[in-house]
Every structure is written in C-alpha cells, then in structure tokens.
Scaffold this active site. Sequence first.
Site, PDB file in Angstrom:
ATOM      1  N   ASN A  18       0.043  -9.080   0.303  1.00 16.63           N
ATOM      2  CA  ASN A  18       0.504  -7.845  -0.133  1.00 16.63           C
ATOM      3  C   ASN A  18       1.004  -8.327  -1.643  1.00 16.63           C
ATOM      4  OD1 ASN A  18       2.985  -8.703   0.035  1.00 16.63           O
ATOM      5  ND2 ASN A  18       3.257  -7.323   1.677  1.00 16.63           N
ATOM      6  N   GLY A  19       1.224  -6.972  -2.353  1.00 15.89           N
ATOM      7  CA  GLY A  19       1.909  -7.085  -3.739  1.00 15.89           C
ATOM      8  C   GLY A  19       3.489  -7.574  -3.742  1.00 15.89           C
ATOM      9  N   MET A  20       3.891  -7.960  -2.701  1.00 21.17           N
ATOM     10  CA  MET A  20       5.385  -8.327  -2.317  1.00 21.17           C
ATOM     11  C   MET A  20       6.301  -7.170  -2.962  1.00 21.17           C
ATOM     12  SD  MET A  20       4.992 -11.964  -4.019  1.00 21.17           S
ATOM     13  CE  MET A  20       3.776 -11.344  -5.497  1.00 21.17           C
ATOM     14  N   VAL A  21       6.044  -6.154  -2.850  1.00 21.74           N
ATOM     15  CA  VAL A  21       6.785  -4.978  -3.578  1.00 21.74           C
ATOM     16  C   VAL A  21       7.830  -4.499  -2.365  1.00 21.74           C
ATOM     17  CG1 VAL A  21       6.911  -2.457  -4.298  1.00 21.74           C
ATOM     18  CG2 VAL A  21       5.084  -3.953  -4.981  1.00 21.74           C
ATOM     19  N   VAL A  30      -5.828 -11.605  21.806  1.00 19.75           N
ATOM     20  CA  VAL A  30      -5.186 -10.827  23.251  1.00 19.75           C
ATOM     21  C   VAL A  30      -6.524  -9.914  23.245  1.00 19.75           C
ATOM     22  CG1 VAL A  30      -3.786  -9.236  24.402  1.00 19.75           C
ATOM     23  CG2 VAL A  30      -2.888 -11.079  22.956  1.00 19.75           C
ATOM     24  N   HIS A  37      -1.971   0.330   2.975  1.00 16.10           N
ATOM     25  CA  HIS A  37      -0.825   0.780   3.576  1.00 16.10           C
ATOM     26  C   HIS A  37      -1.093   1.814   4.940  1.00 16.10           C
ATOM     27  CE1 HIS A  37       1.395   0.888  -0.544  1.00 16.10           C
ATOM     28  NE2 HIS A  37       0.969  -0.496  -0.078  1.00 16.10           N
ATOM     29  N   HIS A  71       6.000   1.517  -0.727  1.00 14.71           N
ATOM     30  CA  HIS A  71       5.381   0.532  -0.080  1.00 14.71           C
ATOM     31  C   HIS A  71       5.903   0.087   1.358  1.00 14.71           C
ATOM     32  CE1 HIS A  71       3.010  -0.503  -3.880  1.00 14.71           C
ATOM     33  NE2 HIS A  71       4.124   0.360  -4.274  1.00 14.71           N
ATOM     34  N   PRO A  72       5.316   0.156   2.231  1.00 13.01           N
ATOM     35  CA  PRO A  72       5.779   0.075   3.622  1.00 13.01           C
ATOM     36  C   PRO A  72       6.558  -0.949   4.402  1.00 13.01           C
ATOM     37  CG  PRO A  72       3.548   0.096   3.890  1.00 13.01           C
ATOM     38  CD  PRO A  72       3.828   0.167   2.354  1.00 13.01           C
ATOM     39  N   GLN A  73       6.461  -2.104   3.565  1.00 14.94           N
ATOM     40  CA  GLN A  73       6.814  -3.371   4.323  1.00 14.94           C
ATOM     41  C   GLN A  73       8.170  -3.432   4.799  1.00 14.94           C
ATOM     42  OE1 GLN A  73       5.517  -8.082   3.986  1.00 14.94           O
ATOM     43  NE2 GLN A  73       6.563  -7.184   2.291  1.00 14.94           N
TER      44      GLN A  73
END
Length: 587
Positions: free
Chosen positions: A106-109, A244, A519, A562-564
């Site tokens: 990702n963009g590391m945001v 799985v 996202h 940004h959700p991370q």
Amino acid sequence: MWPYKTYRTVQICDLQKSYDYIIIGGGSAGCVITNRLSEDPNVSVLLIEKGDLSFSWASYVPLLSCNFQSSGVRSKKYGSVPQKNLGDTVSEIVIGNALGGSSRINGMVYTRGLPAQFTNWTEQGLKGWSYDDLHPYFLKPEGAIGIKQSTNSHNISGEWKNRSISSPKCYFPTAEAAIKAAEDLDFPVITDFNSLDQPIFGMAKLHHNIDANGHRCDTASAFLPSRLVQSRKNNLDICVNAIVTHLSIFSSGSDLEVDKVHVEPTIKDGTLSAISANKEIVLCAGSIGTAQLLLLSGIGPQEHLSELGIDVHKDWPIVGSTLQDHMSVPTIFTIPLKDSISSLEKQPTVAIRELLKYQFAGLGMFLCPVHELALFSKSSLLSPESQHIGDDKINLNRYNGENLPDVEIMTIAYAPLEKDKKYKSDGGYSIWATPVRPRSRGSVRLRSKDPRDAPAVDPNHLGDPYDRKVLHSALRLALRLKEQMALNGYPIVDYAVPKGTTDEELDKFAVEQRQSTYHYTSSCRMASDPLYGVVDENLRVHGFTGLRIADASIFPDIVTAHPQATVIAVAEKCVDMLRETARTKIV
C-alpha cells in the site's frame, strides 16, 4: 539483514493437530494478533497465510514496494464484475498476497480518521467502539519517529513506525505549490491529521509507515520479525503458501460451533490437514478473503450457495453483501521533469544518483512515499468556485458525527505519460478526486467451490446517487486546485482532464479514468442485529461459538481515511477480547 532464508515457517505436513488459537490470514490484523497472543509461552498459536514470505530488498524500499511499482509478487490482481454505473467496465481488484498482506504494497499512509467516524458507530448501538474507546489501541502499536516523547496524540514506543517525510518541508516542489494553492482557496494546513488539536478540513501533511532506516514498516517486519518468530518456536507456528478451504461447523446447543480449519497448499500437491482450535479461530483474511471463506464454509445466502453445491449451515444473506470501497478519479498533468518521479524512468543518471542517495544516506526519491499530501473537505462546505466556506464552531467539533469529510484530494508527483518525443522532457503529476464517505454497497460472491478461484467482487462504485454528486464536487475541487497552482506561477499543464465541468462531462471522464484505491471494507460488518451485520460488538460471528473476525470487513461503514491504522486498532482490541474470554473460562 533481510530475512531471505532465515525466517522460520512450518510446512502443512508438520503442523500440530491442535493449537489454542488459529489465525487465518497473515495481513495487517493477523500479524498483530499473532504477535500479541504468542507473547504468552503457555498459549499455542498458528498463523495461516495464503501468500509467500516474499522478502526482498525492493520490498522494503518505500518507492519500489508500492503496488503501482510492484511486479505483482506480493499482490493478487483480477477484475471485478462489470460496474453497471460505470458503463459495465471492469475495475481492478488488488489484494496483498504475502505475509504482511496489503501493508506490503500500500501507500504506507498512516491516518486514523476523525472521532466523528466512531461516534457514528456507537450511535448504531455498538458499545465500546467510540474514538475514546479505540484511542488506546491506536496508540499502543505506534512508534512515532521525530518526536522526543509520547503525547496524547502519538506513542513513540510501539513496533509499528511512522513519520512525516515532509516535515518540516515537503519533498517535491509540487507539494509546496499545492499547499499554497489550498491556502488561497481558504483551506488551512493540517500539520498532523492524527492530532486532536488540528483542523478537521484542510490540506494535510501525511504520516507514513517508514522506519528510521528508511524502510517500509509493514506489519510483518514490525510485529513478526525473524528474531521474534525464532524466539517463540515453542508456541508459535507460521504456515505460508497455505489456503484454508473451509471451516468445520457443527451444532452446539442453540449455536453453531467452529472448531477446525481445513488446510491445503496454495498449489495443490495432495497434502491435506484439519487443525483444531482449543480456544478460538480468528478470521483476518480481509474484506474479500474473509467473506469468501465464510461462503465456502456454507455461511451465506442459501440460494447462492446451493447453486454451487455447497452445504448450507446457515442461510445468511448479509454475509458478503455490504462491501464498501473508495473509488478515485485521477486528473493528470505535465510538470517539469525534475519535480516528478518520472525523472527516474526517463533519466538513468538521476535514477542512479537517487539510488545511491537512498542506499548510503537514506534520502532521496526512493525514500519518498507516493503521495505526500491529502486535502480533506466536505462537499457541502464548498462554494460554487470550490472555495472552503465553513469553519464556524459547529463545523470544528471533531466528535460530531455530521462533521466528516466526504472528499479527499490526493496529490501525487507521478502519472504515466505517452512514450513519445512530445513528452520526453515532461514529468507526470496527478491529482486524485475521491469520495471518502460513499453510501454505495457492493458484494463478495463465489465464482466456484474452488477456494483458489478469485471470488466475484462487485464494489458497486457510484451505486448511490449521493456518491456521484460528491464525485462531481471532488473533481471540480481537483481542477480548481490545479488552476490555482498555475495562477500562482507553477508550470503545470493539462494532460488528461475532463473536457468541461458539467455533470455529464465529469461522468464521462470518471468512466474512462476511475480506479479503486483498494480500500475494501465492511463485507462482514459489525452490527448488534444479525439481520444487518455478521459480527457483534465483541467481534464474535453472530450465532457461532469459537469464531471471530478482526479485519476491515467488520467496519460498520468505511472510514473517512486510509483504513490500515483502524485495522491495527481493531486487531489490538480483539486481542484484549480474546484474553478476557480465556480468563472468564478459566474462572
């Protein structure tokens, strides 16, 4: 330094018959939960990841490791179902496919979003999910770089590092030009979007997950480094390249119980294993993977599952039916080559210079994130000329559920240009218009019973008329920002922009240019009532024992950020829930 061959993993054939906890999905949430649970040497933990380790030098270089520069080694890409609101065109679906998940590409945001987001969650009856409830879980994993001591806004002692590359000055001249243009449009400058003392709306200098050595700080390297995994070899196993296929489900009184996971190699070789969980199973496979596994296990809409010949354990239409995503539309311009990442592609000597600068000093273009800045706004607070018009006391309350941005403008010092002589000396620059509070809901469905087949993902972009209206405002603001940059003297020229600013012209441009920001959230959303959500406020799957979900799929609504960072907070909160349940059972 890079753990090419030293990282300890376990083959499927060597797994134990049972573990206390089984974590499915080694992405952002899975790495955190695995780290925290395995701190106790008396607790056995198994982490199962579909992808490989995929450790390499390039995977830790901020610029080279992002998805748009990646060869696809750490990601899986496929097409969505045709988007009926975008001329039946297909959107690209991209998910992380390596230990660390999307944090590897990702963009590391690093943005937490506003307290108002979580006010809305609590107003939906979700006790324990206010911003004040989550704030300690945002702080616990954070390792903020560039400040001397922890504050109410940032913690410096956590494993997951972040810093502002553009502090005090921006890296690219385009960023300085964009900030000045935003100020001319009456937007304040937000120096720290994660601080409770900053404005809600404005041009924000972003924080990024980059450590003190200039490396991408993904969740695998932060929470499951090689030395930690080796030190916990007696109670922690990590199995990569393993899929799985389904969960074992049986009746247990009034509830259904999940006690085993069935595992095969990602590439079939005949090896099969059924592993039992003594305590709980936690799904952390992301909004797409988690929904897919529930469906494969017979949990979902009966008609859909029966068509594929899957035994239905619970007819549950809500599973996979509330997917959300941020769709974005880039407007593209040409700028001086020296101000753009394009110079690395067009000038080999620049690329060599910047590479040496990064290798020996931890500076230069290879360090910089893809986007430094983001402008957050609310469409109802924009004048017809895209001026910011609303900073009274009502609009400054960060806890008011109505005070959320619905527009994000991202500025990126890169855009692909045609490879001809006309643009040989030009750099690419893009301004992305994104509705960040979409009302549209999409779905995740199966294409077949084979867990290796990509599911049928329908983001349903612009499915709600409100989202289209907000996109129009966002595109007009992006164009106005560029216009102001030019008026201020910055040499920026149109390359790919709408032919005009009418709704019809903007819609046509959106169909041609739009992209997902990847996202994906909310496919197994949290709700008090199982008619409207898959998990309860304790992240337990409604009507099941021994099964929880902890990833972006549980968001009641997509976050206006940004959700991370929110995913990591959910994981930390889930760990406390798991421990509390274990303590209660012991008592």
